[in-house]
Motif scaffolding. Sequence first.
Motif, PDB file in Angstrom:
ATOM      1  N   LEU A   6      34.258  11.561  87.519  1.00  0.00           N
ATOM      2  CA  LEU A   6      33.235  11.914  86.537  1.00  0.00           C
ATOM      3  C   LEU A   6      32.105  10.902  86.666  1.00  0.00           C
ATOM      4  O   LEU A   6      32.348   9.717  86.919  1.00  0.00           O
ATOM      5  N   LYS A   7      30.890  11.366  86.481  1.00  0.00           N
ATOM      6  CA  LYS A   7      29.735  10.462  86.552  1.00  0.00           C
ATOM      7  C   LYS A   7      28.921  10.583  85.284  1.00  0.00           C
ATOM      8  O   LYS A   7      28.689  11.675  84.774  1.00  0.00           O
ATOM      9  N   ALA A 111      32.256  11.073  78.139  1.00  0.00           N
ATOM     10  CA  ALA A 111      32.501  11.864  79.349  1.00  0.00           C
ATOM     11  C   ALA A 111      33.939  12.380  79.373  1.00  0.00           C
ATOM     12  O   ALA A 111      34.182  13.528  79.763  1.00  0.00           O
ATOM     13  N   VAL A 112      34.884  11.566  78.944  1.00  0.00           N
ATOM     14  CA  VAL A 112      36.287  11.986  78.919  1.00  0.00           C
ATOM     15  C   VAL A 112      36.504  13.059  77.857  1.00  0.00           C
ATOM     16  O   VAL A 112      37.239  14.031  78.083  1.00  0.00           O
ATOM     17  N   ILE A 113      35.873  12.931  76.714  1.00  0.00           N
ATOM     18  CA  ILE A 113      35.981  13.962  75.676  1.00  0.00           C
ATOM     19  C   ILE A 113      35.456  15.286  76.230  1.00  0.00           C
ATOM     20  O   ILE A 113      36.094  16.335  76.081  1.00  0.00           O
ATOM     21  N   ASP A 114      34.284  15.268  76.860  1.00  0.00           N
ATOM     22  CA  ASP A 114      33.716  16.495  77.429  1.00  0.00           C
ATOM     23  C   ASP A 114      34.627  17.081  78.506  1.00  0.00           C
ATOM     24  O   ASP A 114      34.863  18.288  78.536  1.00  0.00           O
ATOM     25  N   TRP A 115      35.141  16.245  79.395  1.00  0.00           N
ATOM     26  CA  TRP A 115      36.042  16.710  80.449  1.00  0.00           C
ATOM     27  C   TRP A 115      37.310  17.329  79.853  1.00  0.00           C
ATOM     28  O   TRP A 115      37.763  18.377  80.294  1.00  0.00           O
ATOM     29  N   ARG A 124      42.094  19.557  69.612  1.00  0.00           N
ATOM     30  CA  ARG A 124      41.574  18.236  69.260  1.00  0.00           C
ATOM     31  C   ARG A 124      42.108  17.193  70.223  1.00  0.00           C
ATOM     32  O   ARG A 124      43.017  17.427  71.010  1.00  0.00           O
ATOM     33  N   LEU A 125      41.527  16.026  70.085  1.00  0.00           N
ATOM     34  CA  LEU A 125      41.969  14.816  70.754  1.00  0.00           C
ATOM     35  C   LEU A 125      42.008  13.750  69.677  1.00  0.00           C
ATOM     36  O   LEU A 125      41.268  13.847  68.679  1.00  0.00           O
ATOM     37  N   TYR A 163      39.010  14.194  67.121  1.00  0.00           N
ATOM     38  CA  TYR A 163      37.776  14.731  67.691  1.00  0.00           C
ATOM     39  C   TYR A 163      38.016  16.218  67.883  1.00  0.00           C
ATOM     40  O   TYR A 163      38.973  16.619  68.543  1.00  0.00           O
ATOM     41  N   ASP A 164      37.161  17.043  67.297  1.00  0.00           N
ATOM     42  CA  ASP A 164      37.307  18.495  67.402  1.00  0.00           C
ATOM     43  C   ASP A 164      36.783  18.943  68.761  1.00  0.00           C
ATOM     44  O   ASP A 164      35.580  18.857  69.033  1.00  0.00           O
ATOM     45  N   LEU A 165      37.682  19.405  69.620  1.00  0.00           N
ATOM     46  CA  LEU A 165      37.271  19.862  70.954  1.00  0.00           C
ATOM     47  C   LEU A 165      36.751  21.293  70.945  1.00  0.00           C
ATOM     48  O   LEU A 165      36.003  21.684  71.827  1.00  0.00           O
TER      49      LEU A 165
END
Length: 171
Positions: A6-7, A111-115, A124-125, A163-165
């Motif tokens: 990821l970038k 970035a990790v949440i989006d991935w 969720r996370l 975090y609501d995904l």
Amino acid sequence: MTPPTLKTERLILRAPRLEDFEAWAAYFASDRSVPEGGPFDRAEAWRRWAADVALWSLRGYGAFGCDDKATGAYVGEVGLDEPEGFPEPELGWFVVPPAEGHGFAAEAARAVIDWTAETFDWPRLVTITDPGNARSIALARRLGGIEDASLPGVCPGDAVFRYDLRGIRAA
């Protein structure tokens, strides 16, 4: 599973490398690891690091090593963790001392949440932290985490942020 790369604007999040362990060993030998049950000796740090790395093969997710794009320097680790006894996958992070205060953990965590939202069909996370870990609590809030006392932690009294995904996938 081979971890993706990821970038972000300033970072490259990539598969863990053996040389990353030295930063782990230093972190877990220090008092900074107290909120995670530390400090630990080198052998225990190795067991924890190796278990994190193994999550990629065992569960299809895990922690990313994070490198500064500009310098190539390792700045820390951000990713998903779920050792035995955790109620669900957890978003966690640590940065090496020279990288503290530059916003790297927040940038990588976003970035990790989006991935995670794009890759898994999870509602969720969570981030689970010691209630005295003010820096992690502040970062969880900055990332949009909402403290939710109804969610289980790992130890009694843990602060759990969700975090609501679903909202991210809908965007």
